[in-house]
Design an enzyme around this catalytic site. Structure first.
Site, PDB file in Angstrom:
ATOM      1  N   ASP A 222       0.843  -1.192   0.000  1.00  0.00           N
ATOM      2  CA  ASP A 222       0.000   0.000   0.000  1.00  0.00           C
ATOM      3  C   ASP A 222       0.877   1.240   0.000  1.00  0.00           C
ATOM      4  OD1 ASP A 222      -2.941   1.098   0.759  1.00  0.00           O
ATOM      5  OD2 ASP A 222      -1.411   2.278   1.787  1.00  0.00           O
TER       6      ASP A 222
ATOM      7  N   TYR B 197       3.299   9.600  -0.592  1.00  0.00           N
ATOM      8  CA  TYR B 197       4.377   8.991   0.211  1.00  0.00           C
ATOM      9  C   TYR B 197       5.758   9.205  -0.432  1.00  0.00           C
ATOM     10  CZ  TYR B 197       0.431   6.450   2.365  1.00  0.00           C
ATOM     11  OH  TYR B 197      -0.753   6.108   2.961  1.00  0.00           O
TER      12      TYR B 197
ATOM     13  N   LYS C 182      -2.598   5.781  -4.361  1.00  0.00           N
ATOM     14  CA  LYS C 182      -3.694   6.715  -4.071  1.00  0.00           C
ATOM     15  C   LYS C 182      -3.456   8.072  -4.718  1.00  0.00           C
ATOM     16  CE  LYS C 182      -3.612   4.641   0.530  1.00  0.00           C
ATOM     17  NZ  LYS C 182      -2.190   4.551   0.861  1.00  0.00           N
TER      18      LYS C 182
ATOM     19  N   HIS D  13      -7.399   9.527  -1.972  1.00  0.00           N
ATOM     20  CA  HIS D  13      -6.747   9.475  -0.656  1.00  0.00           C
ATOM     21  C   HIS D  13      -7.619  10.095   0.444  1.00  0.00           C
ATOM     22  CE1 HIS D  13      -2.377   9.149   0.975  1.00  0.00           C
ATOM     23  NE2 HIS D  13      -3.224   9.004   1.962  1.00  0.00           N
TER      24      HIS D  13
HETATM   25  P1  NDP Z   1       0.618   1.481  12.031  1.00  0.00           P
HETATM   26  O1  NDP Z   1      -0.593   1.361  12.865  1.00  0.00           O
HETATM   27  O2  NDP Z   1       0.861   0.483  10.975  1.00  0.00           O
HETATM   28  O3  NDP Z   1       1.843   1.549  13.030  1.00  0.00           O
HETATM   29  C1  NDP Z   1       3.150   1.694  12.580  1.00  0.00           C
HETATM   30  C2  NDP Z   1       4.019   1.915  13.809  1.00  0.00           C
HETATM   31  O4  NDP Z   1       3.999   0.734  14.616  1.00  0.00           O
HETATM   32  C3  NDP Z   1       5.448   2.200  13.451  1.00  0.00           C
HETATM   33  O5  NDP Z   1       5.938   3.128  14.392  1.00  0.00           O
HETATM   34  C4  NDP Z   1       6.119   0.845  13.639  1.00  0.00           C
HETATM   35  O6  NDP Z   1       7.455   0.996  14.005  1.00  0.00           O
HETATM   36  C5  NDP Z   1       5.323   0.254  14.758  1.00  0.00           C
HETATM   37  N1  NDP Z   1       5.268  -1.218  14.657  1.00  0.00           N
HETATM   38  C6  NDP Z   1       4.904  -1.949  13.582  1.00  0.00           C
HETATM   39  N2  NDP Z   1       4.941  -3.260  13.863  1.00  0.00           N
HETATM   40  C7  NDP Z   1       5.357  -3.361  15.147  1.00  0.00           C
HETATM   41  C8  NDP Z   1       5.603  -4.462  15.993  1.00  0.00           C
HETATM   42  N3  NDP Z   1       5.415  -5.704  15.589  1.00  0.00           N
HETATM   43  N4  NDP Z   1       6.040  -4.206  17.264  1.00  0.00           N
HETATM   44  C9  NDP Z   1       6.216  -2.924  17.694  1.00  0.00           C
HETATM   45  N5  NDP Z   1       5.990  -1.859  16.926  1.00  0.00           N
HETATM   46  C10 NDP Z   1       5.566  -2.067  15.660  1.00  0.00           C
HETATM   47  O7  NDP Z   1       0.609   2.982  11.453  1.00  0.00           O
HETATM   48  P2  NDP Z   1       0.777   3.689  10.043  1.00  0.00           P
HETATM   49  O8  NDP Z   1       0.321   5.080  10.273  1.00  0.00           O
HETATM   50  O9  NDP Z   1       2.092   3.481   9.460  1.00  0.00           O
HETATM   51  O10 NDP Z   1      -0.309   2.985   9.111  1.00  0.00           O
HETATM   52  C11 NDP Z   1      -0.052   1.835   8.329  1.00  0.00           C
HETATM   53  C12 NDP Z   1      -0.290   2.129   6.874  1.00  0.00           C
HETATM   54  O11 NDP Z   1      -1.606   2.641   6.663  1.00  0.00           O
HETATM   55  C13 NDP Z   1       0.600   3.230   6.307  1.00  0.00           C
HETATM   56  O12 NDP Z   1       1.921   2.797   6.120  1.00  0.00           O
HETATM   57  C14 NDP Z   1      -0.145   3.555   5.050  1.00  0.00           C
HETATM   58  O13 NDP Z   1       0.099   2.575   4.055  1.00  0.00           O
HETATM   59  C15 NDP Z   1      -1.587   3.506   5.525  1.00  0.00           C
HETATM   60  N6  NDP Z   1      -2.087   4.840   5.925  1.00  0.00           N
HETATM   61  C16 NDP Z   1      -3.066   5.385   5.131  1.00  0.00           C
HETATM   62  C17 NDP Z   1      -3.583   6.612   5.433  1.00  0.00           C
HETATM   63  C18 NDP Z   1      -4.655   7.178   4.573  1.00  0.00           C
HETATM   64  O14 NDP Z   1      -4.997   8.363   4.740  1.00  0.00           O
HETATM   65  N7  NDP Z   1      -5.217   6.419   3.652  1.00  0.00           N
HETATM   66  C19 NDP Z   1      -3.111   7.406   6.585  1.00  0.00           C
HETATM   67  C20 NDP Z   1      -2.096   6.720   7.366  1.00  0.00           C
HETATM   68  C21 NDP Z   1      -1.622   5.489   7.041  1.00  0.00           C
HETATM   69  P3  NDP Z   1       8.703   0.863  13.000  1.00  0.00           P
HETATM   70  O15 NDP Z   1       8.306   1.544  11.708  1.00  0.00           O
HETATM   71  O16 NDP Z   1       9.785   1.560  13.737  1.00  0.00           O
HETATM   72  O17 NDP Z   1       8.964  -0.602  12.808  1.00  0.00           O
END
Ligand code: NDP
Length: 289
Positions: free
Chosen positions: A46, A51, A91, A124
């Site tokens: 995704d 991004y 998106k 988006h």
């Molecule tokens: P997430 O809920 O996926 O959380 C990501 C965070 O959790 C990061 O800080 C990551 O750390 C941490 N993390 C991930 N796995 C673990 C684990 N197993 N143990 C501990 N910590 C963990 O948040 P996002 O905001 O990144 O959302 C995910 C995806 O959703 C985005 O990447 C994007 O593709 C989508 N998105 C879409 C939006 C929209 O408007 N359509 C808006 C926001 C997000 P680290 O990276 O340090 O590993």
């Protein structure tokens, strides 16, 4: 190897229920992380124009699709993986609302991704102050009819935005990608999606990591000898959500995909339902333009 089950969209296209989200994955590191995710078993990616890492996604996919690393991805078959094994979402960003602008944005994303077609293209944000999302969606319908995208949908649409879109839409969106995690469970929106045949896709499925420390989740995780992230992702799977957690390391990528070997009980699911606080980690869709 396929490690996520697939769900059917309303047009019969299959989507991996668990994918890899690439928001805030730096462009320079994207190709390596995508390659690591492929190796871990991810097939659903995704990304978004906003991004800034679509070209990195292309470079990460390229070797497995038969192109040399860094070629941008040819879409050709290779001995190891076929294009059809992958599910790529991108998106349209807020500065490209409008029919012609949306078509141009899609062309740019296609070039960046180096693919012949995209699996899922989303608006988006609805950007209600612009009031162009119906016209924008008409462009997505054109792309869908032309076969340049296998499914189209929306993101961050509130019930009122969906209602207004459906007054003019000819193709029901396949998904609505919205913020959804144990602190923001979106029950009303999920019920509406179910009625309309729209799949619910959870962004920030781990609440940007903040929900991982919720004590209500720690107890369930300990009882199952699993991590909090695995419990939350398993909860999404059992609710029927599509989820796209982001992670920055291979161990976390693997941990997040390893959620298909255990079940949460009805009592666990009820306890998790009780954690809802209607609390966002991101912006409210009415305020983004
Ligand atoms: P997430 O809920 O996926 O959380 C990501 C965070 O959790 C990061 O800080 C990551 O750390 C941490 N993390 C991930 N796995 C673990 C684990 N197993 N143990 C501990 N910590 C963990 O948040 P996002 O905001 O990144 O959302 C995910 C995806 O959703 C985005 O990447 C994007 O593709 C989508 N998105 C879409 C939006 C929209 O408007 N359509 C808006 C926001 C997000 P680290 O990276 O340090 O590993």
């Amino acid at each position: 190897m396929r490690t996520s089950p697939r769900l059917g969209l309303n047009n019969g296209v299959l989507i991996d229920q668990l994918g890899f989200g690439l928001y805030k994955v730096p462009a320079a590191g994207t190709a390596d992380l995508v390659a690591a995710a492929l190796d871990a078993g991810y097939r659903h990616f995704d990304t978004a124009a906003m991004y800034g890492n679509e070209t990195g996604v292309a470079r990460g996919l390229s070797p497995l699709l038969g192109g040399p690393a860094g070629s941008g991805g040819s879409g050709e078959l290779s001995s190891s993986l076929a294009r059809g094994d992958l599910f790529i979402t991108t998106k349209l960003w807020n500065d490209h609302h409008g029919y012609d602008a949306a078509l141009r944005a899609f062309d740019t994303s296609m070039v960046n991704l180096g693919l012949d077609y995209i699996d899922l293209y989303l608006i988006h944000w609805p950007c209600p102050a612009k009031d162009l999302y119906r016209e924008t969606y008409r462009a997505l319908e054109t792309l869908y009819r032309e076969g340049r995208v296998r499914a189209i949908g929306v993101s961050n649409f509130q019930p009122a935005h969906l209602d207004r879109l459906l007054e003019t839409a000819e193709v029901v969106p396949a998904v609505n990608q919205v913020e959804l995690h144990p602190w923001l469970q979106q029950e009303e929106l999920r019920a509406k999606h179910a009625t309309l045949g729209i799949r619910t896709e959870a962004w920030s499925p781990l609440g940007r990591g903040q929900v991982l420390t919720d004590p209500g989740i720690a107890g369930i995780a300990a009882a199952h000898h699993r991590t909090p992230a695995q419990v939350i992702l398993r909860w999404h799977m059992q609710l029927g959500n599509i989820a796209i957690p982001k992670a920055s390391s291979e161990p976390r990528l693997r941990e997040n995909l390893d959620v298909f070997g255990f079940d949460l009980s009805a009592a666990d699911m009820a306890a998790l339902a009780g954690l809802d606080r209607n609390q966002r980690t991101g912006s409210h869709p009415d305020t983004v333009n």
